[in-house]
Design a protein around this motif. Structure first.
Motif, PDB file in Angstrom:
ATOM      1  N   LEU A 184       0.827  -1.209   0.000  1.00 44.70           N
ATOM      2  CA  LEU A 184       0.000   0.000   0.000  1.00 44.70           C
ATOM      3  C   LEU A 184       0.861   1.259   0.000  1.00 44.70           C
ATOM      4  O   LEU A 184       0.594   2.210  -0.742  1.00 44.70           O
ATOM      5  N   TRP A 185       1.896   1.269   0.829  1.00 44.25           N
ATOM      6  CA  TRP A 185       2.688   2.484   1.014  1.00 44.25           C
ATOM      7  C   TRP A 185       4.015   2.467   0.272  1.00 44.25           C
ATOM      8  O   TRP A 185       4.653   3.513   0.137  1.00 44.25           O
ATOM      9  N   GLY A 186       4.448   1.301  -0.188  1.00 47.35           N
ATOM     10  CA  GLY A 186       5.785   1.234  -0.750  1.00 47.35           C
ATOM     11  C   GLY A 186       5.916   0.524  -2.076  1.00 47.35           C
ATOM     12  O   GLY A 186       7.029   0.355  -2.575  1.00 47.35           O
ATOM     13  N   GLY A 187       4.801   0.094  -2.663  1.00 49.73           N
ATOM     14  CA  GLY A 187       4.891  -0.585  -3.954  1.00 49.73           C
ATOM     15  C   GLY A 187       5.213  -2.064  -3.822  1.00 49.73           C
ATOM     16  O   GLY A 187       5.266  -2.622  -2.730  1.00 49.73           O
ATOM     17  N   TRP A 188       5.463  -2.699  -4.964  1.00 49.71           N
ATOM     18  CA  TRP A 188       5.608  -4.160  -4.971  1.00 49.71           C
ATOM     19  C   TRP A 188       7.055  -4.637  -4.928  1.00 49.71           C
ATOM     20  O   TRP A 188       7.320  -5.809  -4.683  1.00 49.71           O
ATOM     21  N   TRP A 189       8.024  -3.741  -5.155  1.00 50.72           N
ATOM     22  CA  TRP A 189       9.423  -4.180  -5.175  1.00 50.72           C
ATOM     23  C   TRP A 189       9.851  -4.610  -3.778  1.00 50.72           C
ATOM     24  O   TRP A 189       9.576  -3.934  -2.792  1.00 50.72           O
TER      25      TRP A 189
END
Length: 420
Positions: A300-305
């Motif tokens: 949610l806050w940091g993306g999928w990486w």
């Protein structure tokens, strides 16, 4: 008092199945893994979450055995398949209720139409079903709202309030004259379903806020989407605020560590739920898992990486596995080491080795036997149903590769294939 009602949630034993019966004045409970409710308000009927499509006729029969009051309103607390797919028999018999949902339910149903095959396979894996299963027919809402909707039914007030949590189309329903609160899956008598690894984004912070807002309503009855009805204002408040705190403990830890610059890997392994709350009967991690909630917050806050540069544009898993096996000196050495780890109880590490062995040499019987045995052990160790479903599927992939029969999941499929 019904075995589906508790006045003492701290000592209650969760239950998710019951014959249809009245659990509060004018409230019929139909519980088959999911709770569906019929509510009589003077001479009019409200249905809150009509449930599964395949149980729709059974639900309709139970309601009409209980009351013949005309159906005025149907409310979907959210658009999941176990909550919003059972209204058709009422329409088939000529009733034309308002069908209320938060406005994002429409987009949800359209997404379900576009991704039917994907969702069917997710359900098969998550619930260990014998075949892919997902509904194709929808009873579309005809009255939607963004933030709040108030309707008068049978001399009472029906207050529907949007509350993002498990879904972006969630809402809760409060009837102030009766002090009845229907909260959908914002309470499920397990730790919040807020991190499902196979589903779209969940919203832990908004979920906690909604629980805290509901605690301020001073409801006398809490009617959850799954599990026991809670009776008594203090008991209702305890369940709502404990669940909110459970989420906020995870939220605060993730935010603090993200802002310190820790990697997703470090955060995942460091963040833990509150140990005392995790022992509450209504917060046991038997469905979702707190680590999945951590993953969801990171997404949610940091993306999928995941923080590993090699995984940004990676080589195929099979290529990585083949190189690891070559460096180890052959698949036999990988299998032997994994067997040692498995015997020592190091099942997490053993699972990585099993994946390398079977991806590099899927034809190896020893590798497939290892994978079968590793995931059988992981399945036995894990209380979370979501993790169980994935581990059982991996185990059964190996069993099929070995020419063995796959092992079935729960006999009931958690209500997906069971009928009363």
């Amino acid at each position: 008092m019904s075995h589906m009602i508790t006045t003492d949630p701290l000592t209650a034993s969760p239950n998710f199945f019951a014959d249809p019966h009245e659990v509060a004045p004018g409230v019929l409970l139909f519980s088959n893994f999911v709770n569906n409710y019929a509510v009589t308000l003077d001479d009019e009927l409200v249905v809150i979450d009509p449930g599964f499509e395949h149980l729709a006729l059974v639900f309709h029969e139970a309601v009409r055995h209980w009351t013949q009051a005309p159906l005025k309103t149907v409310v979907y607390t959210h658009g999941h398949a176990d909550h919003a797919f059972g209204a058709q028999p009422f329409l088939d018999r000529g009733e034309r209720p308002d069908i209320i949902a938060q406005e994002n339910c429409l987009a949800r149903f359209r997404r379900y139409e576009r991704t039917h095959g994907w969702n069917a396979r997710i359900n098969q894996r998550q619930f260990s079903l014998p075949q892919p299963m997902f509904p194709r027919r929808f009873v579309w809402p005809n009255l939607t709202f963004r933030h709040r909707l108030v309707q008068r039914v049978g001399g009472c007030t029906l207050e529907c309030t949007a509350a993002r949590g498990e879904t972006d189309d969630a809402c809760y329903v409060f009837i102030p004259e009766r002090r009845y609160l229907f909260c959908g899956d914002l309470i499920i008598w397990m730790s919040p379903n807020c991190g499902n690894p196979q589903k779209v984004q969940r919203y832990p912070e908004e979920w906690a806020t909604a629980l805290e807002e509901m605690a301020g309503l001073e409801a006398e009855y809490l009617f959850p989407g799954h599990g026991l009805v809670v009776k008594g204002r203090a008991a209702v408040r305890t369940v709502l605020l404990d669940t909110a705190k459970y989420l906020r403990v995870l939220i605060d830890q993730v935010l603090e560590r993200m802002n310190r610059g820790e990697s997703p890997e470090e955060i995942f392994h460091a963040v833990e739920p509150d140990p005392e709350l995790s022992r509450r009967p209504y917060l046991l991690p038997n469905y979702d898992h707190p680590k999945f909630i951590v993953r969801n917050l990171l997404r949610l806050w940091g993306g999928w990486w995941n923080g590993n540069a090699a995984d940004l544009l990676p080589a195929r898993w099979e290529q990585q596995a083949a190189e690891i096996v070559r460096l180890a000196g052959g698949v036999e050495r990988i299998v032997a080491r994994a067997r040692e780890l498995l015997a020592a109880g190091e099942t997490k590490l053993a699972a990585h080795l099993a994946e390398w062995a079977t991806r590099a040499h899927p034809e190896s019987r020893a590798a497939q036997e290892l994978k079968r045995d590793v995931y059988a052990q992981r399945l036995a160790e894990e209380p979370s149903l979501m993790a169980q479903g994935i581990y059982r599927a991996a185990m059964n992939d190996a069993r099929c590769a070995l020419g063995e029969e796959p092992l079935p999941g729960l006999p009931s499929g958690l209500g997906l294939v069971r009928t009363p």
